[in-house]
Motif scaffolding. Structure first.
Motif, PDB file in Angstrom:
ATOM      1  N   ALA A 284      -9.301 -66.045  32.909  1.00 12.32           N
ATOM      2  CA  ALA A 284     -10.744 -66.534  32.848  1.00 12.32           C
ATOM      3  C   ALA A 284     -11.804 -66.000  33.731  1.00 12.32           C
ATOM      4  O   ALA A 284     -13.013 -65.629  33.537  1.00 12.32           O
ATOM      5  CB  ALA A 284     -10.986 -68.105  33.015  1.00 12.32           C
ATOM      6  N   ASN A 285     -11.311 -65.479  34.686  1.00 11.26           N
ATOM      7  CA  ASN A 285     -12.208 -64.802  35.798  1.00 11.26           C
ATOM      8  C   ASN A 285     -11.887 -63.494  35.832  1.00 11.26           C
ATOM      9  O   ASN A 285     -10.550 -62.905  36.217  1.00 11.26           O
ATOM     10  CB  ASN A 285     -11.831 -65.566  37.388  1.00 11.26           C
ATOM     11  CG  ASN A 285     -12.877 -64.989  38.264  1.00 11.26           C
ATOM     12  OD1 ASN A 285     -13.525 -64.190  38.322  1.00 11.26           O
ATOM     13  ND2 ASN A 285     -13.075 -65.794  39.319  1.00 11.26           N
ATOM     14  N   ALA A 286     -12.798 -62.594  35.704  1.00 10.85           N
ATOM     15  CA  ALA A 286     -12.666 -61.137  35.528  1.00 10.85           C
ATOM     16  C   ALA A 286     -12.696 -60.443  36.716  1.00 10.85           C
ATOM     17  O   ALA A 286     -12.450 -59.173  36.901  1.00 10.85           O
ATOM     18  CB  ALA A 286     -13.443 -60.656  34.492  1.00 10.85           C
ATOM     19  N   PHE A 287     -13.261 -61.079  37.939  1.00 12.81           N
ATOM     20  CA  PHE A 287     -13.358 -60.245  39.317  1.00 12.81           C
ATOM     21  C   PHE A 287     -12.431 -61.062  40.289  1.00 12.81           C
ATOM     22  O   PHE A 287     -11.993 -60.178  41.168  1.00 12.81           O
ATOM     23  CB  PHE A 287     -14.957 -60.512  39.454  1.00 12.81           C
ATOM     24  CG  PHE A 287     -15.750 -59.680  38.526  1.00 12.81           C
ATOM     25  CD1 PHE A 287     -15.776 -58.497  38.593  1.00 12.81           C
ATOM     26  CD2 PHE A 287     -16.370 -60.420  37.612  1.00 12.81           C
ATOM     27  CE1 PHE A 287     -16.771 -57.991  37.744  1.00 12.81           C
ATOM     28  CE2 PHE A 287     -17.063 -60.161  36.683  1.00 12.81           C
ATOM     29  CZ  PHE A 287     -17.454 -58.657  36.736  1.00 12.81           C
ATOM     30  N   TRP A 288     -12.357 -62.362  40.783  1.00 10.68           N
ATOM     31  CA  TRP A 288     -11.683 -62.929  41.450  1.00 10.68           C
ATOM     32  C   TRP A 288     -10.526 -63.655  41.007  1.00 10.68           C
ATOM     33  O   TRP A 288     -10.430 -64.753  40.546  1.00 10.68           O
ATOM     34  CB  TRP A 288     -12.539 -63.961  42.266  1.00 10.68           C
ATOM     35  CG  TRP A 288     -11.874 -64.715  43.541  1.00 10.68           C
ATOM     36  CD1 TRP A 288     -11.096 -65.780  43.520  1.00 10.68           C
ATOM     37  CD2 TRP A 288     -11.904 -64.166  44.837  1.00 10.68           C
ATOM     38  NE1 TRP A 288     -10.713 -65.764  44.858  1.00 10.68           N
ATOM     39  CE2 TRP A 288     -10.969 -64.716  45.630  1.00 10.68           C
ATOM     40  CE3 TRP A 288     -12.265 -62.517  45.301  1.00 10.68           C
ATOM     41  CZ2 TRP A 288     -10.560 -64.734  46.853  1.00 10.68           C
ATOM     42  CZ3 TRP A 288     -11.674 -62.438  46.650  1.00 10.68           C
ATOM     43  CH2 TRP A 288     -11.155 -63.536  47.495  1.00 10.68           C
ATOM     44  N   ARG A 289      -9.472 -62.810  40.797  1.00  9.14           N
ATOM     45  CA  ARG A 289      -8.188 -62.988  40.139  1.00  9.14           C
ATOM     46  C   ARG A 289      -6.984 -63.477  41.437  1.00  9.14           C
ATOM     47  O   ARG A 289      -6.252 -62.020  41.722  1.00  9.14           O
ATOM     48  CB  ARG A 289      -7.810 -62.379  38.996  1.00  9.14           C
ATOM     49  CG  ARG A 289      -8.683 -62.030  38.207  1.00  9.14           C
ATOM     50  CD  ARG A 289      -8.355 -61.204  37.025  1.00  9.14           C
ATOM     51  NE  ARG A 289      -7.831 -60.104  37.255  1.00  9.14           N
ATOM     52  CZ  ARG A 289      -6.695 -59.541  37.221  1.00  9.14           C
ATOM     53  NH1 ARG A 289      -5.917 -60.288  36.241  1.00  9.14           N
ATOM     54  NH2 ARG A 289      -6.490 -58.067  37.202  1.00  9.14           N
ATOM     55  N   ILE A 290      -6.752 -64.645  41.743  1.00  6.26           N
ATOM     56  CA  ILE A 290      -5.618 -64.902  42.656  1.00  6.26           C
ATOM     57  C   ILE A 290      -4.257 -64.377  42.404  1.00  6.26           C
ATOM     58  O   ILE A 290      -4.019 -64.737  41.122  1.00  6.26           O
ATOM     59  CB  ILE A 290      -5.833 -66.243  43.231  1.00  6.26           C
ATOM     60  CG1 ILE A 290      -7.171 -66.873  43.763  1.00  6.26           C
ATOM     61  CG2 ILE A 290      -4.816 -66.573  44.371  1.00  6.26           C
ATOM     62  CD1 ILE A 290      -7.318 -65.745  45.145  1.00  6.26           C
ATOM     63  N   TYR A 291      -3.794 -63.863  43.201  1.00  9.54           N
ATOM     64  CA  TYR A 291      -2.369 -63.285  42.707  1.00  9.54           C
ATOM     65  C   TYR A 291      -1.277 -64.536  43.043  1.00  9.54           C
ATOM     66  O   TYR A 291      -1.209 -65.162  44.057  1.00  9.54           O
ATOM     67  CB  TYR A 291      -1.683 -62.132  43.582  1.00  9.54           C
ATOM     68  CG  TYR A 291      -0.257 -61.748  43.586  1.00  9.54           C
ATOM     69  CD1 TYR A 291       0.468 -61.181  42.557  1.00  9.54           C
ATOM     70  CD2 TYR A 291       0.519 -62.028  44.740  1.00  9.54           C
ATOM     71  CE1 TYR A 291       1.565 -61.048  42.472  1.00  9.54           C
ATOM     72  CE2 TYR A 291       2.012 -61.661  45.136  1.00  9.54           C
ATOM     73  CZ  TYR A 291       2.424 -61.456  43.640  1.00  9.54           C
ATOM     74  OH  TYR A 291       3.672 -60.945  43.760  1.00  9.54           O
ATOM     75  N   LYS A 292      -0.491 -64.655  42.076  1.00  9.76           N
ATOM     76  CA  LYS A 292       0.547 -66.002  42.119  1.00  9.76           C
ATOM     77  C   LYS A 292       1.874 -65.345  41.782  1.00  9.76           C
ATOM     78  O   LYS A 292       2.183 -64.856  40.685  1.00  9.76           O
ATOM     79  CB  LYS A 292       0.388 -66.889  41.191  1.00  9.76           C
ATOM     80  CG  LYS A 292      -1.187 -67.585  41.311  1.00  9.76           C
ATOM     81  CD  LYS A 292      -1.345 -68.800  40.190  1.00  9.76           C
ATOM     82  CE  LYS A 292      -2.487 -69.196  40.246  1.00  9.76           C
ATOM     83  NZ  LYS A 292      -2.950 -70.532  39.456  1.00  9.76           N
TER      84      LYS A 292
END
Length: 318
Positions: A284-292
């Motif tokens: 959904a977020n193209a710029f702030w994508r938290i690594y899980k």
């Protein structure tokens, strides 16, 4: 009139084609493909160190590095076809319904129209009638165009396994029919329809309610629907995600089977699985994508019980 409609469809197709690389990268994010390692950064407020996946521009750069500039437009033709056919069906049905509606409205008096504007119950009935017609038109367009949507998604995710069977409309049609049958052309259709129905009803209701009771300027009323649509799209995104995942799952492509993706039996099990993993907003977020980080699977070797072994109340495995 036909020339104007043709110009609208043509301009829409051109814009869709130009922005295709962004949609292409987003689809790969949605199916969980992350070829680039996460990067270390800090949050804006508390300066806490976190790991994030590269943004969509770096993702597009990776696709270009692997497949070249033309590779950025993998799946663009079925995408344009899906959008054009869906819009044609939707707008033609809308025109048919509106032409019948005009004949009925000619028989109505001005007093009844004023009553509908002032009273809430007649307004609500009119809203339900108009929204039901819009829903019917939109759902017909989605159903007719969905086979091209499936072809588009599968041709894109070929990037992951480097397959070639979805390189053209004809080969894609043949592959889907041989592998999945007729129902394969409608993989992921149910969650897509549910998301569309929710979006239409909630967006239309909010827009009409705000325009009726909160906004008096006519110029501002034209922007209410778009603003409400952006808000509602945030809540219906899980249905979009499940639609695209189900279009790939069990397709025979490497991206649609273990170990890259479970083979889901239905869309509900897919949504439950994504929800349990906290990934209903994946892509959904193209710029702030938290690594899980995904939990590692630990394999243990079962040993024979020694002599005099007594069963403990705290078992190490079940």
């Amino acid at each position: 009139m036909a020339a104007i409609a043709l110009a609208q469809y043509g301009s829409g197709a051109v814009i869709t084609a130009l922005l295709h690389p962004f949609g292409y990268a987003k689809v790969l994010m949605q199916v969980g493909h992350e070829p680039l390692p996460p990067e270390s950064t800090r949050t804006f407020l508390f300066r806490k160190e976190v790991y994030v996946y590269p943004n969509i521009f770096k993702y597009i750069g990776h696709i270009k590095k692997v497949d070249g500039f033309t590779g950025l437009y993998r799946g663009v033709f079925p995408r344009v076809l899906a959008g054009t056919i869906g819009n044609l069906v939707q707008y033609n049905i809308q025109d048919l319904l509106k032409s019948n509606e005009k004949q009925k409205k000619n028989d109505e008096s001005e007093a009844s129209s004023r009553l509908q504007e002032e009273d809430f119950v007649p307004w609500l009935k009119q809203f339900a009638k108009e929204t039901s017609e819009d829903t019917l038109c939109r759902c017909c367009g989605v159903i007719v165009s969905h086979p091209f949507h499936v072809i588009m998604i599968r041709s894109m995710v070929q990037f992951i396994g480097r397959e070639t069977q979805y390189n053209s409309i004809w080969s894609s049609t043949k592959e889907i029919y041989q592998h999945d049958g007729v129902l394969g052309f409608f993989a992921g259709l149910v969650p897509r329809l549910i998301g569309e129905v929710i979006a239409i009803w909630v967006t239309t209701f909010l827009a009409k309610l705000i325009n009726k009771y909160c906004i008096t300027e006519k110029d501002l009323k034209s922007y209410t629907g778009a603003a409400c649509g952006l808000i509602v799209a945030h809540f219906t995104y899980p249905f979009t995600l499940v639609t695209n995942v189900m279009a790939v799952s069990g397709s025979g492509l490497a991206a649609g089977r273990d170990p890259l993706m479970p083979v889901y039996t239905n869309w509900w099990s897919c949504m439950n699985s994504l929800s349990a993993d906290g990934e209903l907003k994946r892509g959904a977020n193209a710029f702030w994508r938290i690594y899980k980080p995904k939990p590692a699977i630990v394999l243990t070797k079962v040993r024979a019980k020694p002599t005099g072994y007594q069963k403990s109340s705290h078992s190490s495995y079940k």
